[in-house]
Scaffold this motif. Structure first.
Motif, mmCIF file in Angstrom:
data_model
loop_
_atom_site.group_PDB
_atom_site.id
_atom_site.type_symbol
_atom_site.label_atom_id
_atom_site.label_comp_id
_atom_site.label_asym_id
_atom_site.label_seq_id
_atom_site.Cartn_x
_atom_site.Cartn_y
_atom_site.Cartn_z
ATOM 1 N N THR A 1 0.844 -1.186 0.000
ATOM 2 C CA THR A 1 0.000 0.000 0.000
ATOM 3 C C THR A 1 0.885 1.243 0.000
ATOM 4 N N GLU A 2 0.269 2.409 -0.142
ATOM 5 C CA GLU A 2 1.059 3.636 -0.092
ATOM 6 C C GLU A 2 1.679 3.838 1.291
ATOM 7 N N GLY A 3 1.126 3.182 2.323
ATOM 8 C CA GLY A 3 1.706 3.213 3.655
ATOM 9 C C GLY A 3 2.746 2.138 3.880
ATOM 10 N N ARG A 4 3.147 1.442 2.792
ATOM 11 C CA ARG A 4 4.214 0.428 2.823
ATOM 12 C C ARG A 4 3.790 -0.824 3.595
ATOM 13 N N VAL A 5 2.521 -1.212 3.521
ATOM 14 C CA VAL A 5 2.026 -2.445 4.124
ATOM 15 C C VAL A 5 1.859 -3.482 3.015
ATOM 16 N N PRO A 6 2.465 -4.669 3.137
ATOM 17 C CA PRO A 6 2.326 -5.698 2.096
ATOM 18 C C PRO A 6 0.867 -6.137 1.939
ATOM 19 N N LYS A 7 0.452 -6.350 0.693
ATOM 20 C CA LYS A 7 -0.921 -6.773 0.420
ATOM 21 C C LYS A 7 -1.086 -8.290 0.506
ATOM 22 N N ALA A 8 0.023 -8.999 0.540
ATOM 23 C CA ALA A 8 0.036 -10.444 0.692
ATOM 24 C C ALA A 8 1.252 -10.786 1.541
ATOM 25 N N PRO A 9 1.343 -11.997 2.078
ATOM 26 C CA PRO A 9 2.503 -12.345 2.910
ATOM 27 C C PRO A 9 3.812 -12.094 2.166
ATOM 28 N N ILE A 10 4.697 -11.338 2.797
ATOM 29 C CA ILE A 10 5.893 -10.873 2.101
ATOM 30 C C ILE A 10 6.831 -12.031 1.767
ATOM 31 N N GLU A 11 6.863 -13.056 2.612
ATOM 32 C CA GLU A 11 7.722 -14.210 2.327
ATOM 33 C C GLU A 11 7.239 -14.957 1.091
ATOM 34 N N ALA A 12 5.924 -15.064 0.925
ATOM 35 C CA ALA A 12 5.377 -15.751 -0.241
ATOM 36 C C ALA A 12 5.624 -14.947 -1.516
ATOM 37 N N LEU A 13 5.470 -13.629 -1.439
ATOM 38 C CA LEU A 13 5.776 -12.780 -2.593
ATOM 39 C C LEU A 13 7.249 -12.909 -2.964
ATOM 40 N N ALA A 14 8.122 -12.930 -1.951
ATOM 41 C CA ALA A 14 9.554 -13.020 -2.212
ATOM 42 C C ALA A 14 9.916 -14.342 -2.874
ATOM 43 N N GLU A 15 9.297 -15.433 -2.438
ATOM 44 C CA GLU A 15 9.582 -16.738 -3.036
ATOM 45 C C GLU A 15 9.217 -16.741 -4.513
ATOM 46 N N ALA A 16 8.083 -16.127 -4.854
ATOM 47 C CA ALA A 16 7.688 -16.043 -6.258
ATOM 48 C C ALA A 16 8.639 -15.154 -7.050
ATOM 49 N N THR A 17 9.069 -14.058 -6.450
ATOM 50 C CA THR A 17 9.988 -13.141 -7.136
ATOM 51 C C THR A 17 11.294 -13.842 -7.473
ATOM 52 N N ARG A 18 11.829 -14.591 -6.533
ATOM 53 C CA ARG A 18 13.138 -15.202 -6.723
ATOM 54 C C ARG A 18 13.101 -16.357 -7.704
#
Length: 655
Positions: free
Chosen positions: A564-581
């Motif tokens: 969000t604009e307040g820098r809150v992840p919209k989904a679990p950050i670890e799961a997003l990171a796993e997909a990114t990597r």
């Protein structure tokens, strides 16, 4: 790191951030500062459009006037052989400055810094009065604008205007003979560091002493005789040879090793006249066939598009907010960022250097094309390249984006020549980094091929970019956004290929939600599922040298951020990171670290993050407590996410 210029630091400086007398001269009526009716205050460096400025007036205006009176005590008042410099980080768009009633300077270019030697204007009353006229026509489409809207309210992809002073203003006392500029260049192949130093008022038989250190180890201690105002020196470092030993020396996102530098200017009697602190790194980037190269090896860039806006302060942020953004980018699994349509605060580049994040540095665009566009964009870009050229995190330059400022690039020879001129000028200014011709499409030149493709179906992206044959067909026949990808004889064959904008999945719930994305997910679960599918498709596209996902945060009407604009992840950050990597991430042990640092980096001694000073928790928060130095978090470090608040301006005290 509160110091506004991280790679040329002195101990004595005074921030002038805080309340300034001001007047909003919407119709550009006033010319003489004596006649200006200052009727309010603005909290500098926040623009009057921002809530953090205390004004929050988003109307159209041509000029903003500022006035600040500063008392000079012994720590600031210069002696006969000293100078007092007044620095402006950035003022939109044309600044005129008066000092103690005298016109001092005019500077044009709303993103680049400028400085004034104010010594000559000082009287005997131990005071300094500074008046700034900031002129910024909101309807001028030929000036450098970046994302600033020409309409009254933000619409589509355009954001609120940022008028007036919007970066730190500061005073600095120094000797008449002083170090004016430093430029660092590394050559990993030769295991060398080159220094280009500019010295003002070179003393007769003067010397410049240079010390380079890595942790507690002194690498170079050199005394250089000055024969003129510029010193060029190459320092040969002791090369350990084998890769495993070299890895301790070189900078990368996984191992962001910095080399501390102390540079001092001495007179013929050996007395030190000036001393500055800086840093550099052993880091080389380039192109080898169709691959991007970092430190002589192919390196896959996982980047995110970063607009660099905050809801309360617009394009302005505190050092802590900048640091937290870099931490969040790394926690999301990215090893790079493309700072979009904005020249970011040098303190953000500092944190990218320290924490390890590759950066594509981009020129904010004009919208219309004219001779004024050519002059303004080229001059401001030269100043910005010169400002940021020594940051090891900067791995590519992006002078032109999506044909902004050259809207008839397909058909106007002048516009093609301008894009080519920007490319070649950038290569001439800095031959050590790749340069993008026109990011997105209609590329007449460039060291990369960069495509913006927001197709929402992951399988369509696979069809377009999964093999070299499919890429060749795409370059010739597919037109994302109805634009040709390559033009004017530029084929892009056998060059590094980047999908440099894609995704843009908005996450908006409810019928009354305002905003947009290139596609829409109803909630965080759907966003994560779609992000996983999209990233899985991208990782199947073997010809890619990297990607840049749109985007890091929601920004006004754009609701396509992972945060969000307040820098809150919209989904679990670890799961997003796993997909990114991607699936290959688990091959490397450094991904155990949520910030992407290698196990070797985190555990070794003599690095920028000694174990006794820092720990990286499972959340990715970085906590430290020692004094500021290159490669180390400053004393302002606090755990957790940054808030949307603008932060408290620095107090008016000597640093």
């Amino acid at each position: 790191m509160d110091y506004p210029r991280p790679q040329l630091r002195r101990t004595g400086w005074l921030s002038l951030d805080g309340p300034w007398d001001a007047m909003l001269d919407d119709d550009a009526v006033f010319v003489d500062p004596v006649t200006v009716p200052f009727d309010r205050t603005i909290n500098v460096p926040y623009p009057p459009e921002a809530r953090a400025s205390g004004v929050h007036d988003t109307g159209f205006r041509r000029r903003v006037w500022y006035r600040r009176k500063v008392g000079l005590d012994d720590t600031l008042h210069p002696a006969h052989d000293e100078r007092l410099m007044l620095h402006f980080g950035a003022v939109n768009h044309r600044a005129r400055v008066w000092v103690n009633g005298h016109f001092a300077i005019q500077h044009k270019g709303g993103h680049s810094p400028f400085s004034i030697d104010v010594t000559r204007y000082l009287g005997e009353d131990e005071a300094l009065e500074i008046v700034v006229q900031a002129e910024d026509d909101p309807h001028d489409m030929n000036k450098v604008r970046g994302k600033m809207d020409w309409q009254l309210e933000p619409h589509s992809i355009w954001y609120p205007r940022t008028t007036g002073i919007w970066r730190t203003v500061w005073l600095e006392k120094m000797a008449k003979a002083h170090v004016a500029a430093l430029r660092w260049t590394a050559d990993v192949a030769r295991w060398q560091i080159r220094l280009d130093a500019d010295v003002s008022h070179v003393p007769l038989n003067g010397t410049l002493n240079v010390t380079l250190r890595m942790g507690d180890r002194t690498l170079v201690s050199d005394r250089c005789f000055l024969t003129g105002p510029r010193l060029q020196r190459i320092f040969q470092l002791p090369d350990p040879g084998i890769d495993d030993a070299r890895a301790h020396w070189m900078w990368s996102p996984e191992s962001p090793q910095l080399i501390e530098a102390e540079v001092s200017l001495h007179g013929p009697d050996g007395m030190m006249l000036d001393g500055v602190s800086s840093y550099t790194a052993l880091r080389t980037v380039g192109v080898d066939g169709d691959r991007f190269i970092l430190n002589s090896r192919p390196y896959y860039l996982r980047m995110v598009l970063d607009q660099g806006y905050w809801p309360d302060s617009l394009m302005v942020a505190s050092s802590e907010q900048l640091r937290q953004d870099v931490l969040l980018i790394k926690r999301l699994g990215f090893n790079g960022a493309r700072k979009h349509q904005k020249s970011e605060d040098p303190r953000w580049l500092y944190w990218c250097d320290v924490l390890g994040l590759c950066v594509w540095a981009e020129m904010p665009s004009a919208y219309g094309f004219s001779s004024e566009t050519v002059h303004g964009v080229m001059e401001e870009w030269k100043e910005l390249v010169e400002r940021d050229i020594s940051h090891p995190c900067v791995v590519a330059w992006v002078p032109t984006n999506e044909s902004w400022g050259v809207p008839e690039l397909m058909y106007d020879r002048r516009q093609i020549d301008f894009v080519r001129a920007m490319y070649h000028m950038t290569r001439a200014l800095d031959g050590s980094r790749p340069v993008v011709g026109n990011d997105g499409w209609e590329m007449p030149c460039g060291d990369f091929v960069n495509i913006h493709d927001y197709h929402a179906d992951p399988e369509v992206l696979v069809e377009r970019y999964a093999t070299r044959e499919q890429v060749a067909y795409t370059l010739e026949h597919v037109r994302p956004a109805r634009r040709r990808l390559v033009i004017d004889g530029f084929t892009g064959a056998n060059m590094p290929l980047f999908l440099s904008e894609f995704g843009g999945i908005a996450c908006m719930g409810g019928k009354d939600a305002k905003g947009w994305g290139y596609s829409v997910a109803r909630d965080g679960d759907e966003l994560l599922a779609r992000y996983r599918a999209l990233m899985a498709a991208i990782h199947r596209c073997r010809p890619l040298s990297g990607f840049c996902y749109t985007q890091l945060t929601d920004t006004f009407l754009e609701k396509n951020g992972l945060l969000t604009e307040g820098r809150v992840p919209k989904a679990p950050i670890e799961a997003l990171a796993e997909a990114t990597r991607g699936p290959e991430a688990m091959m490397y042990d450094w991904y155990v670290d949520p910030l992407g640092h290698s196990e070797q980096w985190r555990g070794k001694r003599g690095t920028n993050f000694p174990a006794e000073w820092m720990r990286i928790g499972a959340s990715g928060d970085v906590r430290g407590h020692h004094a500021e130095r290159p490669g180390s978090p400053g004393p302002e470090d606090t755990p957790g996410h940054s808030s949307t608040a603008s932060g408290t301006p620095p107090r008016e005290t000597m640093k």
